[in-house]
Scaffold this motif. Sequence first.
Motif, PDB file in Angstrom:
ATOM      1  N   ASN A 402       0.802  -1.291   0.157  1.00  0.00           N
ATOM      2  CA  ASN A 402       0.086  -0.147  -0.005  1.00  0.00           C
ATOM      3  C   ASN A 402       0.687   1.254  -0.174  1.00  0.00           C
ATOM      4  OD1 ASN A 402      -2.279  -1.542   0.172  1.00  0.00           O
ATOM      5  ND2 ASN A 402      -2.503  -1.358   2.341  1.00  0.00           N
ATOM      6  N   ILE A 403       1.788   1.299  -0.902  1.00  0.00           N
ATOM      7  CA  ILE A 403       2.917   2.657  -0.792  1.00  0.00           C
ATOM      8  C   ILE A 403       2.063   3.846  -1.094  1.00  0.00           C
ATOM      9  CG2 ILE A 403       3.661   2.184  -3.306  1.00  0.00           C
ATOM     10  CD1 ILE A 403       6.557   3.167  -1.683  1.00  0.00           C
ATOM     11  N   SER A 404       1.132   3.845  -2.088  1.00  0.00           N
ATOM     12  CA  SER A 404       0.365   4.985  -2.394  1.00  0.00           C
ATOM     13  C   SER A 404      -0.423   5.591  -0.847  1.00  0.00           C
ATOM     14  CB  SER A 404      -0.464   4.820  -3.580  1.00  0.00           C
ATOM     15  OG  SER A 404      -1.135   5.973  -3.633  1.00  0.00           O
ATOM     16  N   GLU A 405      -1.161   4.659  -0.327  1.00  0.00           N
ATOM     17  CA  GLU A 405      -1.917   5.258   0.823  1.00  0.00           C
ATOM     18  C   GLU A 405      -1.000   5.273   1.824  1.00  0.00           C
ATOM     19  OE1 GLU A 405      -2.469   2.301  -1.128  1.00  0.00           O
ATOM     20  OE2 GLU A 405      -4.596   1.765  -1.173  1.00  0.00           O
ATOM     21  N   ASN A 406      -0.173   4.781   2.217  1.00  0.00           N
ATOM     22  CA  ASN A 406       0.952   5.154   3.176  1.00  0.00           C
ATOM     23  C   ASN A 406       1.284   6.615   3.085  1.00  0.00           C
ATOM     24  OD1 ASN A 406       0.570   2.684   4.373  1.00  0.00           O
ATOM     25  ND2 ASN A 406       2.310   1.754   3.379  1.00  0.00           N
ATOM     26  N   LEU A 407       2.063   6.890   1.866  1.00  0.00           N
ATOM     27  CA  LEU A 407       2.510   8.136   1.545  1.00  0.00           C
ATOM     28  C   LEU A 407       1.478   9.256   1.765  1.00  0.00           C
ATOM     29  CD1 LEU A 407       4.757   7.362  -1.425  1.00  0.00           C
ATOM     30  CD2 LEU A 407       5.447   7.903   0.922  1.00  0.00           C
ATOM     31  N   ASN A 408       0.296   8.777   1.200  1.00  0.00           N
ATOM     32  CA  ASN A 408      -0.826   9.862   1.188  1.00  0.00           C
ATOM     33  C   ASN A 408      -1.132  10.234   2.717  1.00  0.00           C
ATOM     34  OD1 ASN A 408      -0.691  10.049  -1.438  1.00  0.00           O
ATOM     35  ND2 ASN A 408      -2.593   9.136  -1.743  1.00  0.00           N
ATOM     36  N   ALA A 409      -1.211   9.303   3.667  1.00  0.00           N
ATOM     37  CA  ALA A 409      -1.566   9.519   4.794  1.00  0.00           C
ATOM     38  C   ALA A 409      -0.358  10.177   5.689  1.00  0.00           C
ATOM     39  CB  ALA A 409      -1.401   7.892   5.706  1.00  0.00           C
ATOM     40  N   LEU A 410       0.924  10.286   5.177  1.00  0.00           N
ATOM     41  CA  LEU A 410       1.954  11.185   5.538  1.00  0.00           C
ATOM     42  C   LEU A 410       1.867  12.456   4.930  1.00  0.00           C
ATOM     43  CD1 LEU A 410       4.525   8.419   5.475  1.00  0.00           C
ATOM     44  CD2 LEU A 410       3.663   9.310   7.540  1.00  0.00           C
ATOM     45  N   GLY A 411       0.930  12.823   4.305  1.00  0.00           N
ATOM     46  CA  GLY A 411       0.720  14.185   3.516  1.00  0.00           C
ATOM     47  C   GLY A 411       1.247  14.388   2.068  1.00  0.00           C
ATOM     48  N   ALA A 412       1.580  13.167   1.695  1.00  0.00           N
ATOM     49  CA  ALA A 412       1.899  13.168   0.213  1.00  0.00           C
ATOM     50  C   ALA A 412       0.543  13.015  -0.677  1.00  0.00           C
ATOM     51  CB  ALA A 412       2.765  12.017  -0.296  1.00  0.00           C
ATOM     52  N   ASN A 413       0.868  13.500  -2.082  1.00  0.00           N
ATOM     53  CA  ASN A 413      -0.401  13.209  -3.104  1.00  0.00           C
ATOM     54  C   ASN A 413       0.036  12.554  -3.998  1.00  0.00           C
ATOM     55  OD1 ASN A 413      -2.736  13.737  -4.414  1.00  0.00           O
ATOM     56  ND2 ASN A 413      -2.078  15.947  -4.904  1.00  0.00           N
ATOM     57  N   THR A 414      -0.454  11.183  -3.959  1.00  0.00           N
ATOM     58  CA  THR A 414      -0.241  10.329  -4.991  1.00  0.00           C
ATOM     59  C   THR A 414      -1.355   9.494  -5.202  1.00  0.00           C
ATOM     60  OG1 THR A 414      -0.031   8.216  -3.433  1.00  0.00           O
ATOM     61  CG2 THR A 414       2.014   9.719  -3.784  1.00  0.00           C
ATOM     62  N   GLN A 415      -1.489   8.979  -6.470  1.00  0.00           N
ATOM     63  CA  GLN A 415      -2.531   8.132  -6.887  1.00  0.00           C
ATOM     64  C   GLN A 415      -2.251   7.344  -7.928  1.00  0.00           C
ATOM     65  OE1 GLN A 415      -4.851  11.872  -8.182  1.00  0.00           O
ATOM     66  NE2 GLN A 415      -5.884   9.898  -9.516  1.00  0.00           N
ATOM     67  N   ILE A 416      -2.717   5.960  -7.784  1.00  0.00           N
ATOM     68  CA  ILE A 416      -2.411   5.018  -8.802  1.00  0.00           C
ATOM     69  C   ILE A 416      -3.628   4.963  -9.715  1.00  0.00           C
ATOM     70  CG2 ILE A 416      -2.507   2.352  -9.028  1.00  0.00           C
ATOM     71  CD1 ILE A 416      -1.498   2.093  -6.264  1.00  0.00           C
ATOM     72  N   LYS A 417      -3.091   5.076 -10.929  1.00  0.00           N
ATOM     73  CA  LYS A 417      -3.852   5.113 -12.323  1.00  0.00           C
ATOM     74  C   LYS A 417      -3.735   3.839 -12.929  1.00  0.00           C
ATOM     75  CE  LYS A 417      -2.516   8.564 -14.570  1.00  0.00           C
ATOM     76  NZ  LYS A 417      -2.587   9.800 -15.656  1.00  0.00           N
ATOM     77  N   GLU A 418      -4.954   3.309 -13.370  1.00  0.00           N
ATOM     78  CA  GLU A 418      -4.632   1.898 -14.097  1.00  0.00           C
ATOM     79  C   GLU A 418      -4.821   2.334 -15.584  1.00  0.00           C
ATOM     80  OE1 GLU A 418      -4.225  -1.155 -13.133  1.00  0.00           O
ATOM     81  OE2 GLU A 418      -4.674  -0.677 -11.058  1.00  0.00           O
ATOM     82  N   GLU A 419      -3.719   2.065 -16.336  1.00  0.00           N
ATOM     83  CA  GLU A 419      -3.740   2.437 -17.867  1.00  0.00           C
ATOM     84  C   GLU A 419      -4.069   1.218 -18.667  1.00  0.00           C
ATOM     85  OE1 GLU A 419      -0.229   4.747 -18.648  1.00  0.00           O
ATOM     86  OE2 GLU A 419      -1.265   6.425 -18.031  1.00  0.00           O
TER      87      GLU A 419
END
Length: 419
Positions: A402-419
């Motif tokens: 869950n790297i995206s969720e973990n980073l966002n919980a720390l204040g980052a703005n990331t998202q996973i896009k399915e291409e």
Amino acid sequence: MAVLQVEGGRKLFGEMRIHGAKNSALPLLTAALICDGETILENCPNLSDVDYTIDILKTLGCTIEREGSTLVINSSNAYGSTVPEKYMQKMRSSVLFIGAMLSKCGSARVTYPGGCELGPRPIDLHLKSIGTLGVDINERHGKIDCRCVGRPQGAVITLPFVSVGSTENAILCSVKAHGTTKILNAAAEPEIIDLCEFLNKCGADVRGAGTGTITINGVNRLHGCTHRIIPDRIEAATYMSACAVTGGRMRLTHICTENIQPVLYAFRESGCTVDLDENSLFISAPKRLSRIKLVKTQPYPGFPTDAQAPLMSMAAVANGTSIFIETIFSDRFKHIEGLTRFGANIKSEQSVAVVEGVEELYGTKVYAPDLRAGASYIVSALSANGISEIDGMVHINRGYENISENLNALGANTQIKEE
Ligand code: UD1
């Protein structure tokens, strides 16, 4: 294909719980095959490499249930001795099933393993050690057929250089051997200690884990046990790097402060404050990082090769010149190409990289060629000016839950896009 989009320039703050170690979970799951009855593994990370290992165990006849981070494995009726090529290809650690299957039922049929391409990753040491234990090995057309009459036979195995996987395979193969096995020049990684502690709880007699000589007195049978997987020191180092490049402050909980020691000097040299208490760590980063004079990868307790790439992302934005020497894998600088796309100034020649820190990186699009390269791109993207897109999440999901969720919980703005 999943792509991670990262908006750079946000400081990371807060608390993060470190997961169980991938590099412990995979050998422990493999070792569970040898046990009769039920094995309970707690703190098991939810990673694609763990899923692939579970697929192999099921193919061999184990039943497995997962509840949260706890896995219950029953190997009582597991007598399969062939791992199909499609599973062997998924990851390097599939090779450990050779030792485990030989201990379980005296034969093992596999193909060459896959995994991150870090240069040639032969399995000659694995096979030589297993051959020393009285196992007949036939390699033909990419297939490896291993058999022994009865049980493997205890012997002295001398590894010409330290190899984590070969040490693990030799332990798995000898744990139920006739007589005593000694592994000389054994790897001393915390994950080896975790494996041996697990096996001893299951009734094995393994001594010396964490030193260069491991002695295994073969036993007749292993039973199941309940075991908690150690924390992932590489995941911790990666989040520390992410904190460092953003000038943030972070508490990492559920870590092992002893196992993380080999990377701490580099964070402190870069100007970060790192305070440890019993099972957690607090890191606070300066506005601008200082150079790290030298990062030279070595077997434990040296600096871990798996943390080299994320630390290079720190050096890329540090004030001054940092030197990296990679001594474990011949092709573990694949991240450099992508880092230069972010604007990093890095020159490399064979196993040496010279990183001239720049003031700022810029958002870009990159493809992660392997797991830790992917981690270093995420770290760089967090510090970069603008938006980045990191393709190749399939590699990153092998080692980071869950790297995206973990980073966002720390204040980052990331998202996973399915291409
Ligand atoms: C393990 C880790 C990996 C880490 C590495 C080094 C797991 C699942 N993976 O990989 O994350 O980067 O340790 O800490 O735990 N070698 C041979 N012949 C062999 C075996 C290894 O030449 O039969 C070489 C390798 O190519 C490499 C060196 O030995 O140059 C060390 O490799 P090894 O310690 O075995 O790494 P792995 O166990 O594959």
